[in-house]
Design an enzyme around this catalytic site. Structure first.
Site, PDB file in Angstrom:
ATOM      1  CE  LYS A 107       4.508  19.536 -32.822  1.00 59.32           C
ATOM      2  NZ  LYS A 107       5.490  20.581 -32.517  1.00 59.32           N
ATOM      3  NE  ARG A 126      10.020  24.604 -37.142  1.00 55.28           N
ATOM      4  CZ  ARG A 126      10.752  25.656 -36.803  1.00 55.28           C
ATOM      5  NH1 ARG A 126      11.767  26.039 -37.576  1.00 55.28           N
ATOM      6  NH2 ARG A 126      10.495  26.329 -35.694  1.00 55.28           N
ATOM      7  NE  ARG A 178      10.347  23.389 -27.181  1.00 65.02           N
ATOM      8  CZ  ARG A 178       9.354  23.210 -28.032  1.00 65.02           C
ATOM      9  NH1 ARG A 178       8.146  22.875 -27.606  1.00 65.02           N
ATOM     10  NH2 ARG A 178       9.547  23.364 -29.329  1.00 65.02           N
ATOM     11  CG  ASP A 210     -15.388   3.608 -21.694  1.00 70.77           C
ATOM     12  OD1 ASP A 210     -14.231   3.889 -22.048  1.00 70.77           O
ATOM     13  OD2 ASP A 210     -15.660   2.941 -20.674  1.00 70.77           O
ATOM     14  CB  CYS A 263     -18.797   7.631 -18.146  1.00 71.34           C
ATOM     15  SG  CYS A 263     -20.380   7.910 -17.336  1.00 71.34           S
ATOM     16  CG  HIS A 286       9.818  26.522 -31.928  1.00 76.24           C
ATOM     17  ND1 HIS A 286       8.977  26.495 -33.022  1.00 76.24           N
ATOM     18  CD2 HIS A 286       9.053  26.139 -30.872  1.00 76.24           C
ATOM     19  CE1 HIS A 286       7.767  26.090 -32.637  1.00 76.24           C
ATOM     20  NE2 HIS A 286       7.783  25.883 -31.342  1.00 76.24           N
ATOM     21  CE1 TYR A 292     -19.740   5.038 -12.334  1.00 78.23           C
ATOM     22  CE2 TYR A 292     -18.870   6.239 -14.213  1.00 78.23           C
ATOM     23  CZ  TYR A 292     -19.083   5.042 -13.556  1.00 78.23           C
ATOM     24  OH  TYR A 292     -18.655   3.885 -14.110  1.00 78.23           O
TER      25      TYR A 292
HETATM   26  C1  LIG Z   1       5.245  21.734 -33.246  1.00 77.11           C
HETATM   27  C2  LIG Z   1       6.267  22.549 -33.877  1.00 77.11           C
HETATM   28  C3  LIG Z   1       5.938  23.399 -34.966  1.00 77.11           C
HETATM   29  C4  LIG Z   1       4.535  23.624 -35.454  1.00 77.11           C
HETATM   30  O1  LIG Z   1       3.896  24.612 -34.664  1.00 77.11           O
HETATM   31  P1  LIG Z   1       2.438  25.118 -35.023  1.00 77.11           P
HETATM   32  O2  LIG Z   1       2.160  26.197 -34.049  1.00 77.11           O
HETATM   33  O3  LIG Z   1       1.537  23.945 -34.833  1.00 77.11           O
HETATM   34  O4  LIG Z   1       2.459  25.567 -36.430  1.00 77.11           O
HETATM   35  C5  LIG Z   1       6.977  24.057 -35.579  1.00 77.11           C
HETATM   36  N1  LIG Z   1       8.244  23.936 -35.149  1.00 77.11           N
HETATM   37  C6  LIG Z   1       8.587  23.162 -34.088  1.00 77.11           C
HETATM   38  C7  LIG Z   1       9.999  23.064 -33.659  1.00 77.11           C
HETATM   39  C8  LIG Z   1       7.607  22.460 -33.419  1.00 77.11           C
HETATM   40  O5  LIG Z   1       7.940  21.709 -32.364  1.00 77.11           O
END
Ligand SMILES: *Cc1c(COP(=O)(O)O)cnc(C)c1O
Length: 399
Positions: free
Chosen positions: A57, A240, A155, A333, A331, A184, A284
């Site tokens: 992602k 994951r 969440r 850029d 800045c 999660h 700046y």
């Molecule tokens: C982003 C995400 C992960 C990955 O988490 P990390 O800490 O980067 O390994 C796993 N599961 C879900 C649902 C996430 O949103």
């Protein structure tokens, strides 16, 4: 999103002897070998039956989603994770056919695209579940989905005590096929383990109700990088992996048991070099004034590229293995660094010329500046900094 972004600049090279991007002397370098190394380390760390989902992602945490997905799939990952429908479609447009799980539930309006591109949505709202089932059924092919269970992150997700009822209501549906159940963790990277254990218990509770109802939960998964590193009991059928495949640690406690290599470096070349007379201000607001005997080198990278303005007058960059202090306000850029022109036996002068390579994140000689170092200085985490550096800078992949 343009999957060809890093290609059409002609900047993708196969080895370290690349020319800097011709269009701009600032870029992100991604070491594919580091990503391979990290996945292999996770492979050894996990039981042989535990699958790896590579989370790509946010454009692969700024590392390039398509390229990181390809490297991950070639190095043992079997599923990809994205945050949105568009991120999934980007992978499909790049010709990637592997299973793609959208880690959140998309809007109902996006269901036709989800089905068209064979993306697997997460599900936790009844309205969405039924709409997905209706649309899939009308097309004559049931849609796989993963049920997201909330066990304490608070969440998104079906509350763990409602998971059984939720499935009871939709499991009959001809258009729906439960392919996985997941949760999660909110605190898997924390020294304290109490909340983590409570989430595991709640997840187990939801799973036993689902199984007791005679429903096969399919692929059960819970662990992010932190949990994959620290808690074997959280591995279930699949982990994951996000931040870890990019070689970054979620927190200090996760550093002990696995050796990862950071894949991202941020580099630039000196685009202008001049002597600034003593007392003259730079950038700046003139927050820095020349002490005399210095050259000021300009780098074509700024806060628009992810280099936070908060770091103004507080950070160093590396050039020729030496540290150069950043001076003046950063800045949008451009950014300036000071090259001391005094020289002594102990501190020979660093000779810098127009076009010389400077490292903002990464290794140069024996020295190293990490996203963790920069995170400490800016009050954020390596995750956010990596994402930000990926937003505008060109990307160069090396092996
Ligand atoms: C982003 C995400 C992960 C990955 O988490 P990390 O800490 O980067 O390994 C796993 N599961 C879900 C649902 C996430 O949103």
């Amino acid at each position: 999103m343009d999957p060809q972004r890093s290609l059409d600049g002609g900047v993708v090279q196969q080895n370290r002897e690349y020319a800097a991007p011709e269009r701009r002397w600032a870029w992100v370098e991604i070491d594919r070998e580091a990503i391979r190394h990290n996945l292999k380390r996770f492979r050894r760390h996990l039981g042989p039956d535990v699958r790896m989902l590579a989370v790509v992602k946010a454009d692969g945490y700024g590392h390039g989603a398509v390229e990181c997905a390809r490297v991950s799939l070639a190095t043992g990952a079997s599923v990809l994770g994205v945050a949105s429908v568009d991120e999934g479609i980007e992978l499909r447009h790049a010709g990637i056919a592997a299973p793609v799980l959208i880690l959140a539930e998309p809007p109902i309006e996006a269901i036709p695209l989800v089905l068209q591109h064979q993306l697997v949505p997460s599900v936790y709202n009844m309205e969405f579940a039924l709409a997905l089932g209706e649309t899939a059924d009308a097309q004559g092919r049931p849609s796989p989905y993963h049920l997201k269970v909330d066990t304490g992150m608070n969440r998104v997700g079906v509350h763990y005590s409602d998971a059984g009822d939720f499935l009871r209501t939709i499991d009959f549906h001809r258009g729906l096929e439960l392919q996985g159940v997941f949760t999660h963790f909110a605190t898997a990277d924390d020294i304290d383990t109490y909340e983590f254990k409570r989430q595991i218990e709640r997840f187990e509770q939801a799973l036993s109700v689902i199984r007791y109802m005679g429903i096969d939960p399919g692929t059960v998964h819970a662990a992010n990088t932190s949990a994959a590193i620290r808690y074997r009991q959280s591995h279930y059928d699949m982990v994951r992996l996000g931040i870890g495949i990019y070689g970054l640690y979620p927190s200090e406690v996760t550093k002990q048991s696995i050796e990862l290599h950071p894949a991202m470096s941020v580099r630039a070349r000196v685009s202008f070099l001049k002597a600034v007379p003593v007392g003259e201000g730079v950038s700046y607001s003139h927050s820095y004034r020349s002490p005399g005997n210095v050259l000021v080198a300009t780098l074509p990278i700024g806060y628009g590229d992810g280099l936070s303005r908060v770091l103004s007058n507080r950070m160093d960059v590396l050039a020729k293995g030496r540290r150069l202090p950043q001076v003046g306000n950063i800045c949008m850029d451009m950014t300036m660094v000071e090259v001391d022109q005094r020289s002594s036996a102990l501190h020979p002068r660093t000779d810098i010329a127009l076009g010389d390579e400077v490292t903002i994140i990464g290794r140069s000689g024996n020295d190293l500046i990490t996203l963790d170092d920069m995170g400490k200085m800016t009050g954020t985490i390596n995750y956010e900094l990596a994402c930000r550096f990926g937003l505008r800078l060109d990307r160069v992949f090396v092996d």
